[in-house]
Design an enzyme around this catalytic site. Sequence first.
Site, PDB file in Angstrom:
ATOM      1  N   GLU A  11      10.743  -2.247   5.179  1.00  0.00           N
ATOM      2  CA  GLU A  11      11.220  -2.905   3.836  1.00  0.00           C
ATOM      3  C   GLU A  11      10.686  -2.123   2.949  1.00  0.00           C
ATOM      4  OE1 GLU A  11       8.913  -7.272   3.822  1.00  0.00           O
ATOM      5  OE2 GLU A  11       9.466  -7.688   1.889  1.00  0.00           O
ATOM      6  N   ASP A  25       0.561  -1.085   0.030  1.00  0.00           N
ATOM      7  CA  ASP A  25      -0.201   0.204   0.215  1.00  0.00           C
ATOM      8  C   ASP A  25       0.992   1.680   0.049  1.00  0.00           C
ATOM      9  OD1 ASP A  25      -2.417  -1.308   2.231  1.00  0.00           O
ATOM     10  OD2 ASP A  25      -1.400  -2.249   0.663  1.00  0.00           O
ATOM     11  N   SER A  51      17.193  -7.368   7.853  1.00  0.00           N
ATOM     12  CA  SER A  51      15.708  -6.841   7.831  1.00  0.00           C
ATOM     13  C   SER A  51      15.330  -6.647   9.330  1.00  0.00           C
ATOM     14  CB  SER A  51      14.840  -7.587   7.237  1.00  0.00           C
ATOM     15  OG  SER A  51      13.792  -6.596   7.294  1.00  0.00           O
ATOM     16  N   LEU A  52      15.655  -6.842   9.997  1.00  0.00           N
ATOM     17  CA  LEU A  52      15.542  -6.381  11.627  1.00  0.00           C
ATOM     18  C   LEU A  52      16.488  -5.496  12.329  1.00  0.00           C
ATOM     19  CD1 LEU A  52      14.333  -9.912  13.096  1.00  0.00           C
ATOM     20  CD2 LEU A  52      12.873  -8.032  12.580  1.00  0.00           C
ATOM     21  N   ARG A  72      20.589 -15.913   0.509  1.00  0.00           N
ATOM     22  CA  ARG A  72      19.602 -16.759   0.144  1.00  0.00           C
ATOM     23  C   ARG A  72      19.396 -16.871  -1.297  1.00  0.00           C
ATOM     24  NH1 ARG A  72      15.902 -13.469   4.494  1.00  0.00           N
ATOM     25  NH2 ARG A  72      16.477 -14.868   6.271  1.00  0.00           N
ATOM     26  N   LEU A 111       7.262 -19.979   5.791  1.00  0.00           N
ATOM     27  CA  LEU A 111       8.169 -19.757   6.667  1.00  0.00           C
ATOM     28  C   LEU A 111       9.285 -20.766   6.974  1.00  0.00           C
ATOM     29  CD1 LEU A 111      11.253 -17.833   5.507  1.00  0.00           C
ATOM     30  CD2 LEU A 111      10.556 -16.482   8.462  1.00  0.00           C
TER      31      LEU A 111
END
Lengths: 576, 232
Positions: free
Chosen positions: A380, A218, A396-397, A283, A249
């Site tokens: 993100e 969004d 990311s964290l 990854r 996950l």
Amino acid sequence: MAYHRFDAVIVGAGGAGLMAAIQLAGKANIAVVSKLYPPRSHTGAAQGGISAALGNTEEDHPEWHMFDTVKGGDYLVDQDAAEVLCREAIEAVLELEHMGLPFNRTPEGKLDQRRFGGHTRNFGEGPVRRACFAADRTGHMIIQTLYQQGIKHNVNFFDEHFLLDVLFADDGSCCGCVTMEIKTGEIHILHAKAVLIASGGFGRVFKITSNAMAGTGDGVAIPYRRGIPLMDMEFYQFHPTGLYKLGILLSEAARGEGGILRNNDGEAFAARYAPTLKDLAPRDMVSRFIFEEVKHGRGIDGKDYVHLDLTHLPPEVIDQKLPDVTDFARTYLGVEPKTHPVPIQPTAHYAMGGIPTDVDGRVIRDAQATVVPGFYSAGESACVSVHGANRLGTNSLVDLVVFGRRAGKHMLEFIQTAQWQQLPSNPDFIARAEVDAILSREKGESIAEIRAAMQEVMMDKVSVVREEIGMTEARDKIAELKTAYSHAAIMDKGKTFNTDLMEALELGYMLDCAETICVGAIARQESRGAHYRTDYENRDDVNWLAHTLLKKTSGGLELTKKPVTITKFQPKERKY
Amino acid sequence: MEVTLRIKRYNPDSDVKPAYKEYSVDVESTDRVLDALNQIKWKHDGTLTFRRSCAHGICGSDAMRINGRNRLACKVMMGELGRKVTIEPLIGFAVIKDLVVDMERFFDAYKSVKPYLIADEAPAGRERLQSPEDRDKYEDTTKCILCAACTTACPITWTNDEFVGPAAIVNAHRFIFDSRDNGAPERLRILNQKSGVWRCRTIFNCTDACPRGIEITKAIEEVKRALVFDRI
């Protein structure tokens, strides 16, 4: 219609949004808007850990972490941003502990750390224990702890408010946003000096994803519609270990604790592709290893999945360090990981691309890094770029906490001297028009069918392995679906808690995100990080060592390249 | 397999009171209840309204009554339920629409127990130390995802607006028994009231309902003991 005035509005109540809110709470009049109750935010789904070079169990340095981040991002990472990330990671993790986060501990009582994909000692020598963790629910602990801090600091939450528009004044500065109160359907105008977009990613663009159903882009799509460029959208990470068919996950931590990927012959195939890091290679690479095995008929029973083998791990390790991962395997596949290997396949996981920002979270509007006053993004939904072409696990964290905090701090400073800009006349006009357009159609295309078609073509043609013809088909299909969307109708015409309407609006946002992924992926004629094409298999630093900026103009989509900031580490071949 | 879902519907814009509506869905035994609800919404009735997000049991959005028991819709497989499934909203909170209930009272109760670390100045440049044994003491109650399955399974909640409820007590416990926290006296004072732990009748519905397997009644018991014996 309700009108509110705030010094700052934060859209999104996940890790980045809450971190920013904590900087401002009590010092400014702010509102945190979220379409979910904050503890439902997708930060809570993160499992494996948060990395910082604390060196609690073995030697470690921020420079090593920075190198791993830059190489992990296949050299598309802005190195000044990576340096900030890795240096401030230490302070960020300690701040979380000070806030009360219940990390796992070493026998001496310090924060325990574990190995994770792509994190190495001494610039690639071997895996290093850098990821701090709370069992395999690190994200859950982070969202709970930050929400608790939000409560402690009396943050003003606008819970279950859906974002409809972001407002810009005549001079281009951001001056607020428009939301729909989900419970009543009422439109709210939030007039502000500064707005932070921290609304997360858009994994629901793909059929098999680890993302929550709320992951619909969004906060990324709306600025794009208003002429803000999006950066590096073609870089989308597919996490190698999602539960077969479901995409749920299974944390990389399973491999960090010693789990091994096996093909139909029982072979630990990762070692063949990445001799040093094997299953703990980054990854994007592991997802490609799996793809190759499946392509050569070595998937389990010749099918499109492989096995994650945890059977050799001590049962106590599984119980203490991987309890949720094992629960998922048992609940959803009926598989007991202690005695049986778990069926897994790559799953759409993380958007490296998004709204371009500088290292203080300020949104920029072009390759010259011209700042959009009063407009910020973190987490993100932003692209600093700290992850480049591929994100390392546990980064990311850290990103959320470091850049959420930096954005919050900068916003606090900004609003001291900034003035409230005048809202555009009829500020809720566009938002209402969108909503009314969908509600007014008696009959039309099915939102669910358009969405399913989008998810199918994106997964099929623009995922782990790409090539020109397939991506072009996808791009054209998305354009077709956008036309269908403009004729779509929904059944629920009510005002109260209209999730039919929300899903329709979310589909519009997702189609915009999908469009930019396709266009960016076709334009970038090289393979780098998570963007891998069989027709351009090699990295092309001559032409493509650059970010892609995609902007909507009256003449169509405009693509410009933005230089990558390179400081310490010159691009080299990416081998593990 | 074909399954009939009997769902308690309520639209405040048009209905005077709730009514059950039946839908027929074609599902695999490995499909989640959430998948069945989505199938109805996307193929048959777009007005069917329910909260959902993560779809794998960790965000707590989709707690509802499935065949009379509070469960998370995304953690229950259709295969365990049989051919006729009844789905209703949680009891005890006002129904906003269909399966969506008003969660404000729930979050107010949670906020009332000061669910955040209350501690002295932290050491600069390093973490507060905590032994693995101390860490273990409150491990169970850190797992709460605020889904409200426990609180709305509690008969006391159904009849008493003021009872703070199992989830609030669980989250207070998480801090009371955290060796880094100094706020135990304040929280115990808050819970040492009629609206606090003393309303709990050790019915065990909460423990039964918790999708995270938290031993809630045990945690409430530990808080009661702390109050009675004046030590933690």
